[in-house]
Write an enzyme that holds these catalytic residues in place. Sequence first.
Site, PDB file in Angstrom:
ATOM      1  N   HIS A   1       0.964  -1.108  -0.036  1.00 15.46           N
ATOM      2  CA  HIS A   1       0.214   0.029   0.118  1.00 15.46           C
ATOM      3  C   HIS A   1       0.960   1.159   0.024  1.00 15.46           C
ATOM      4  O   HIS A   1       1.912   1.144   0.492  1.00 15.46           O
ATOM      5  CB  HIS A   1      -0.914  -0.181   1.121  1.00 15.46           C
ATOM      6  CG  HIS A   1      -1.985   1.000   1.282  1.00 15.46           C
ATOM      7  ND1 HIS A   1      -1.700   2.050   1.831  1.00 15.46           N
ATOM      8  CD2 HIS A   1      -3.265   0.815   1.155  1.00 15.46           C
ATOM      9  CE1 HIS A   1      -2.751   2.912   1.978  1.00 15.46           C
ATOM     10  NE2 HIS A   1      -3.678   2.183   1.471  1.00 15.46           N
TER      11      HIS A   1
ATOM     12  N   ASP B   1       3.377  -4.196   8.081  1.00 12.40           N
ATOM     13  CA  ASP B   1       1.876  -3.505   7.962  1.00 12.40           C
ATOM     14  C   ASP B   1       0.798  -4.301   7.966  1.00 12.40           C
ATOM     15  O   ASP B   1       0.350  -5.285   7.223  1.00 12.40           O
ATOM     16  CB  ASP B   1       2.064  -2.699   6.413  1.00 12.40           C
ATOM     17  CG  ASP B   1       0.580  -2.235   6.365  1.00 12.40           C
ATOM     18  OD1 ASP B   1      -0.266  -2.311   6.875  1.00 12.40           O
ATOM     19  OD2 ASP B   1       0.730  -1.477   5.117  1.00 12.40           O
TER      20      ASP B   1
ATOM     21  N   GLN C   1      -4.274  -5.117   7.330  1.00 10.54           N
ATOM     22  CA  GLN C   1      -5.528  -5.880   6.770  1.00 10.54           C
ATOM     23  C   GLN C   1      -5.468  -7.062   7.284  1.00 10.54           C
ATOM     24  O   GLN C   1      -6.221  -7.946   7.180  1.00 10.54           O
ATOM     25  CB  GLN C   1      -5.259  -6.048   5.296  1.00 10.54           C
ATOM     26  CG  GLN C   1      -5.495  -4.632   4.460  1.00 10.54           C
ATOM     27  CD  GLN C   1      -7.023  -4.421   4.349  1.00 10.54           C
ATOM     28  OE1 GLN C   1      -7.938  -4.990   4.944  1.00 10.54           O
ATOM     29  NE2 GLN C   1      -6.933  -3.105   3.968  1.00 10.54           N
TER      30      GLN C   1
ATOM     31  N   LYS D   1     -10.419   0.093  10.618  1.00 10.50           N
ATOM     32  CA  LYS D   1     -10.445  -1.154   9.713  1.00 10.50           C
ATOM     33  C   LYS D   1     -10.795  -2.305  10.728  1.00 10.50           C
ATOM     34  O   LYS D   1     -11.068  -3.615  10.071  1.00 10.50           O
ATOM     35  CB  LYS D   1      -9.364  -1.661   9.083  1.00 10.50           C
ATOM     36  CG  LYS D   1      -8.980  -0.396   7.993  1.00 10.50           C
ATOM     37  CD  LYS D   1      -7.623  -0.773   7.272  1.00 10.50           C
ATOM     38  CE  LYS D   1      -7.126   0.158   6.529  1.00 10.50           C
ATOM     39  NZ  LYS D   1      -7.963   0.598   5.193  1.00 10.50           N
TER      40      LYS D   1
ATOM     41  N   CYS E   1      -4.595   2.521  -3.523  1.00  7.86           N
ATOM     42  CA  CYS E   1      -3.517   2.968  -3.252  1.00  7.86           C
ATOM     43  C   CYS E   1      -2.253   2.120  -3.343  1.00  7.86           C
ATOM     44  O   CYS E   1      -1.544   1.921  -2.496  1.00  7.86           O
ATOM     45  CB  CYS E   1      -3.681   3.511  -1.701  1.00  7.86           C
ATOM     46  SG  CYS E   1      -4.616   4.620  -1.459  1.00  7.86           S
TER      47      CYS E   1
HETATM   48  N1  PLP Z   1      -1.846  -0.602   4.648  1.00  5.80           N
HETATM   49  C1  PLP Z   1      -2.659  -1.410   4.125  1.00  5.80           C
HETATM   50  C2  PLP Z   1      -2.464  -2.827   3.681  1.00  5.80           C
HETATM   51  C3  PLP Z   1      -3.887  -0.691   3.891  1.00  5.80           C
HETATM   52  O1  PLP Z   1      -4.890  -1.564   3.337  1.00  5.80           O
HETATM   53  C4  PLP Z   1      -4.228   0.483   4.352  1.00  5.80           C
HETATM   54  C5  PLP Z   1      -5.505   1.240   4.235  1.00  5.80           C
HETATM   55  O2  PLP Z   1      -6.160   0.742   3.541  1.00  5.80           O
HETATM   56  C6  PLP Z   1      -3.232   1.122   4.976  1.00  5.80           C
HETATM   57  C7  PLP Z   1      -1.894   0.608   5.128  1.00  5.80           C
HETATM   58  C8  PLP Z   1      -3.290   2.811   5.380  1.00  5.80           C
HETATM   59  O3  PLP Z   1      -4.268   2.681   6.517  1.00  5.80           O
HETATM   60  P1  PLP Z   1      -4.852   3.955   6.965  1.00  5.80           P
HETATM   61  O4  PLP Z   1      -5.381   4.959   5.946  1.00  5.80           O
HETATM   62  O5  PLP Z   1      -6.072   3.610   7.949  1.00  5.80           O
HETATM   63  O6  PLP Z   1      -3.709   4.793   7.769  1.00  5.80           O
END
Ligand code: PLP
Length: 418
Positions: free
Chosen positions: A131, A208, A211, A234, A374
């Site tokens: 992401h 990270d 998910q 999430k 993203c």
């Molecule tokens: N990393 C992953 C794998 C994600 O799916 C997301 C959000 O969709 C993020 C990071 C970023 O999360 P946030 O927008 O809550 O900071």
Amino acid sequence: MTTNRYAETAPDVESIRADFPILRTQVNDSPLVYLDNAATTQKPRPVIEALTRYYETYNANIHRGLHTLSEQATAEYESARDRTAAFINAAQSHEVIFTKGTTDAINLVARAWGDSNVTSGDEIILTEIEHHSNLVPWQMLAHRRGEQLRFIPTDPEGHVDLVEFEKMLGKRTRIVAITHMSNVLGVITPVAELIRIAHANGIPVLVDAAQSVPHMRVDVQELDADFVAFSGHKMLGPTGIGILYGKESILNAMDPFIGGGSMIRVVELHESSWAGLPERFEGGTPNIAGAIGLGAAVDYINQIGINNITAHEMSLTDYALQQLHDLDSVRIFGPPDTANRGGVISFAVGEIHPHDIGTLLDTDGIAVRAGHHCAQPLMRKLEVPATVRASIYLYNTTDEIAQLVASISRAKEFFDGA
Ligand code: PLP
């Protein structure tokens, strides 16, 4: 028609659904079918009530006041930290830092850890399936410090090549930062194995877990992860709250990133010294309500049981993959079956633009996401501009998946006839 082999056993989805007021909403004259959970999840009544209770009965700033409300707010805020730490099995609560979300948590590490541990010519290892939140902060660090970004090769389904990974590690490798579950492909990366290999070479790993933590058991001690980042919104919690887990020894060696109130020990006119953990990384008034709401979300998940949630999602994912597979012209991205994946299902329908599919599904009340999610470098790797993404959570049902599939078929007929 293929049947759902797992059927709906535990958990009791109908009683779970009754806890989510929004699931009674009508969208375009149809009952809402919410399948955009990878973007954000809906909130159960206990989370909404925890927020309301805070604002209606004990709203106050924390850690500073000597009055009753401030003490209660502080106790609830810290209790939320304790429960979140227990949820991921952190050894100590102060290893859990409240942030705005995953993005904020990774930026904190890239700044506070990166600026003092990375220099020109060093290397940071990522994958091409990240992401933007786990890519752009490292690019920004590269611009400040001059390190190189390197990417572990992945196959078309997103599986990382562990052999190549091991070969990439060298004297200049400073950190490995990798997603636990892809928000596009749904693939689960072998983080335990990656961490073992990285640690054998003395290299820390950031996971990270945006998910993964909401959907499967993540035990930070078992993984031996150095940093783990995830978002409250999430996992049934409010927006604007997230977690950076870090091992105590690493966090203690880091300088703060945000300077201001609450994060200091002593302030002189020209210098200051830093508070201990976790305050050092929580400068300014934090998202008190958000943390309390996250605590309620953690309780809710615990009450149902994270393993039950995983089993339910895997049952629906299996059913969805079978059904989508049976539709001509649907191309599924990521692993074709439930081995090694979660309930994030990206697909394309013939040559129809994903935005058009998303719009037509919306006319049936079905909320999915269509776009690059993203993950623009991954879209380029997949050679598509965008995908449609349906993502599952504990309140979704087999019937909703069937509605999704039927709506996709109608969309296809509509465009074929156009
Ligand atoms: N990393 C992953 C794998 C994600 O799916 C997301 C959000 O969709 C993020 C990071 C970023 O999360 P946030 O927008 O809550 O900071």
